[in-house]
Design a protein around this motif. Structure first.
Motif, mmCIF file in Angstrom:
data_model
loop_
_atom_site.group_PDB
_atom_site.id
_atom_site.type_symbol
_atom_site.label_atom_id
_atom_site.label_comp_id
_atom_site.label_asym_id
_atom_site.label_seq_id
_atom_site.Cartn_x
_atom_site.Cartn_y
_atom_site.Cartn_z
ATOM 1 N N LEU A 168 -4.805 3.519 -3.494
ATOM 2 C CA LEU A 168 -3.630 4.461 -3.957
ATOM 3 C C LEU A 168 -3.840 5.807 -2.839
ATOM 4 O O LEU A 168 -2.891 6.422 -2.774
ATOM 5 N N GLU A 169 -4.913 5.898 -2.080
ATOM 6 C CA GLU A 169 -5.265 6.842 -0.986
ATOM 7 C C GLU A 169 -4.283 6.703 -0.176
ATOM 8 O O GLU A 169 -3.689 7.484 0.418
ATOM 9 N N THR A 170 -4.315 5.371 0.233
ATOM 10 C CA THR A 170 -3.376 4.832 1.351
ATOM 11 C C THR A 170 -1.887 5.246 0.949
ATOM 12 O O THR A 170 -1.127 5.577 1.648
ATOM 13 N N LEU A 171 -1.684 4.676 -0.308
ATOM 14 C CA LEU A 171 0.066 4.999 -0.818
ATOM 15 C C LEU A 171 0.260 6.680 -0.663
ATOM 16 O O LEU A 171 1.284 7.063 -0.214
ATOM 17 N N ALA A 172 -0.751 7.388 -1.217
ATOM 18 C CA ALA A 172 -0.421 8.893 -1.352
ATOM 19 C C ALA A 172 -0.110 9.711 0.231
ATOM 20 O O ALA A 172 0.787 10.411 0.174
ATOM 21 N N THR A 227 -7.262 -12.000 -16.041
ATOM 22 C CA THR A 227 -6.901 -12.994 -17.246
ATOM 23 C C THR A 227 -5.435 -13.021 -16.890
ATOM 24 O O THR A 227 -4.876 -13.750 -17.782
ATOM 25 N N GLY A 228 -4.572 -11.972 -16.092
ATOM 26 C CA GLY A 228 -3.134 -12.176 -16.195
ATOM 27 C C GLY A 228 -2.659 -10.874 -16.974
ATOM 28 O O GLY A 228 -1.250 -10.658 -17.339
ATOM 29 N N ALA A 229 -3.598 -10.221 -17.794
ATOM 30 C CA ALA A 229 -3.140 -9.324 -18.747
ATOM 31 C C ALA A 229 -3.037 -7.993 -18.115
ATOM 32 O O ALA A 229 -3.486 -7.824 -16.952
ATOM 33 N N ILE A 230 -2.076 -6.939 -18.415
ATOM 34 C CA ILE A 230 -1.860 -5.731 -17.936
ATOM 35 C C ILE A 230 -3.118 -4.984 -18.345
ATOM 36 O O ILE A 230 -3.466 -4.602 -19.441
ATOM 37 N N ALA A 231 -3.990 -4.425 -17.242
ATOM 38 C CA ALA A 231 -4.900 -3.782 -17.629
ATOM 39 C C ALA A 231 -4.849 -2.350 -17.215
ATOM 40 O O ALA A 231 -5.904 -1.546 -17.650
ATOM 41 N N GLY A 232 -3.989 -1.980 -16.744
ATOM 42 C CA GLY A 232 -3.766 -0.448 -16.523
ATOM 43 C C GLY A 232 -2.315 -0.241 -15.703
ATOM 44 O O GLY A 232 -1.512 -1.346 -15.739
ATOM 45 N N ALA A 233 -2.232 0.798 -15.161
ATOM 46 C CA ALA A 233 -0.786 1.073 -14.571
ATOM 47 C C ALA A 233 -1.102 2.272 -13.575
ATOM 48 O O ALA A 233 -2.057 2.997 -13.591
ATOM 49 N N ILE A 234 -0.145 2.224 -12.499
ATOM 50 C CA ILE A 234 -0.204 3.190 -11.492
ATOM 51 C C ILE A 234 1.254 3.842 -11.511
ATOM 52 O O ILE A 234 2.237 3.399 -11.728
ATOM 53 N N ALA A 235 1.313 5.269 -11.103
ATOM 54 C CA ALA A 235 2.785 5.654 -11.159
ATOM 55 C C ALA A 235 2.606 6.824 -10.023
ATOM 56 O O ALA A 235 1.513 7.483 -9.544
ATOM 57 N N PRO A 267 9.731 -1.754 -2.881
ATOM 58 C CA PRO A 267 8.826 -2.596 -2.365
ATOM 59 C C PRO A 267 7.464 -2.351 -1.926
ATOM 60 O O PRO A 267 6.445 -2.944 -2.065
ATOM 61 N N LEU A 268 7.351 -1.078 -1.420
ATOM 62 C CA LEU A 268 5.989 -0.728 -1.104
ATOM 63 C C LEU A 268 5.061 -0.484 -2.402
ATOM 64 O O LEU A 268 3.958 -0.846 -2.414
ATOM 65 N N LEU A 269 5.731 0.089 -3.418
ATOM 66 C CA LEU A 269 5.037 0.393 -4.879
ATOM 67 C C LEU A 269 4.575 -0.967 -5.450
ATOM 68 O O LEU A 269 3.635 -1.400 -5.957
ATOM 69 N N LEU A 270 5.613 -2.070 -5.324
ATOM 70 C CA LEU A 270 5.292 -3.157 -6.004
ATOM 71 C C LEU A 270 4.174 -3.908 -5.120
ATOM 72 O O LEU A 270 3.254 -4.713 -5.733
ATOM 73 N N GLN A 271 4.075 -3.787 -3.837
ATOM 74 C CA GLN A 271 3.116 -4.549 -3.033
ATOM 75 C C GLN A 271 1.731 -3.722 -3.174
ATOM 76 O O GLN A 271 0.618 -4.465 -3.436
ATOM 77 N N ALA A 309 0.817 -2.275 -6.303
ATOM 78 C CA ALA A 309 0.315 -2.751 -7.532
ATOM 79 C C ALA A 309 -0.119 -4.085 -7.434
ATOM 80 O O ALA A 309 -1.162 -4.526 -7.996
ATOM 81 N N ALA A 310 0.341 -5.065 -6.545
ATOM 82 C CA ALA A 310 -0.061 -6.528 -6.314
ATOM 83 C C ALA A 310 -1.499 -6.151 -5.729
ATOM 84 O O ALA A 310 -2.535 -6.993 -6.104
ATOM 85 N N GLU A 311 -1.627 -5.319 -4.924
ATOM 86 C CA GLU A 311 -3.113 -4.946 -4.076
ATOM 87 C C GLU A 311 -4.220 -4.878 -5.320
ATOM 88 O O GLU A 311 -5.306 -5.309 -5.148
ATOM 89 N N VAL A 312 -3.582 -3.827 -5.752
ATOM 90 C CA VAL A 312 -4.735 -3.473 -7.027
ATOM 91 C C VAL A 312 -5.025 -4.327 -7.860
ATOM 92 O O VAL A 312 -6.222 -4.707 -8.265
#
Length: 268
Positions: A107-111, A221-229, A247-251, A253-256
């Protein structure tokens, strides 16, 4: 000169595959010894071969097999690193792995790229807790603030945690956040759209502009463990910029998710 070179050598453990493994298990021992050596700092074939007591060609065959299976990976530097299979096992063995710690460098990279505030949240019963955040480079307030706890449906971060829920459950959280019968149908429609595109657009009080884009993050497990915004003033999150950022945000979230051990192939 030799003593100086030796003093700066990597300090990985030389756990040779032949040291403790009984007959018939040497290949298994060598593979595990490679993983162990990588975890202790060995990053190239030249370092791994002596670390496990095998020839370079044998070490190359073993590392190739480990790479194919995801036990090792090639890092951007071109050197070996531990692979996503190990991350998944760690997440399954320790469900309390801190999503804030694992997501922080991503997320530091995203910010830095977006100059916007980025936050991480998790569900705490019927509330969303903002665990961690990175300030906006624009000098704007973070939303929600770190440590803030609010109803799940009250902001995008919490709504992203609800994207797997049934409509009846969503209605409960809508009312819990102060929603009414008059606003329920539109909110459920928005949540259906959010589930389809993979992210939530949180709107300001006027209902016209976006002030946050939130995405769920899944674990091993495939469950939602958290969220980013990602959050910013409406002027910085126009419809066109949201479309460009998606696309950047989806990428991200996938990386996390990968850091938490999520594999969409095995989870499907």
């Amino acid at each position: 000169m030799n003593s100086l070179a030796t003093s700066h050598a990597p300090h990985w453990s030389h756990e040779r595959a032949s040291d403790a493994w009984p007959p018939g298990t040497q290949t298994l021992g060598r593979g595990l010894s490679i993983v162990h050596a990588v975890s202790n700092g060995a990053r190239t074939l030249s370092e791994l071969a002596p670390a496990i007591g095998c020839s370079r060609s044998t070490t190359q065959r073993l590392t190739s097999a480990l790479l194919r299976r995801g036990w090792l990976q090639i890092m951007p530097s071109g050197r070996f690193g531990l692979g996503p299979q190990l991350t998944r096992l760690a997440a399954q063995a320790r469900p309390g792995l801190n999503i804030a710690v694992l997501s922080r460098p991503i997320l530091e990279t995203l910010a830095e790229r977006t100059r916007d505030a980025v936050v991480t949240g998790v569900r705490s019963e019927d509330r969303v807790l903002c665990l961690d955040g990175i300030e906006s480079r624009r000098g704007l307030p973070m939303h929600p603030a770190v440590g803030e706890m609010s109803p799940l449906a009250a902001n995008g971060l919490g709504q992203a945690l609800l994207l797997h829920e049934e409509e009846s459950t969503l209605a409960h959280f809508h009312y819990d956040a102060g929603g009414t019968d008059a606003t329920l149908a539109l909110w459920l429609q928005d949540m259906t759209l959010s589930r389809a595109r993979g992210y939530v657009l949180e709107r300001d009080a006027s209902g016209h502009d976006t002030r946050a884009i939130a995405l769920p993050v899944r674990d091993a497990t495939g469950a939602i463990a958290g969220a980013i915004a990602l959050s910013s003033a409406p002027a910085f999150l126009s419809a066109s910029r949201v479309e460009a950022l998606a696309p950047l945000l989806l990428q991200t979230a996938a990386e996390v998710g990968r850091a938490l051990g999520y594999d969409p192939v095995t989870a499907a």
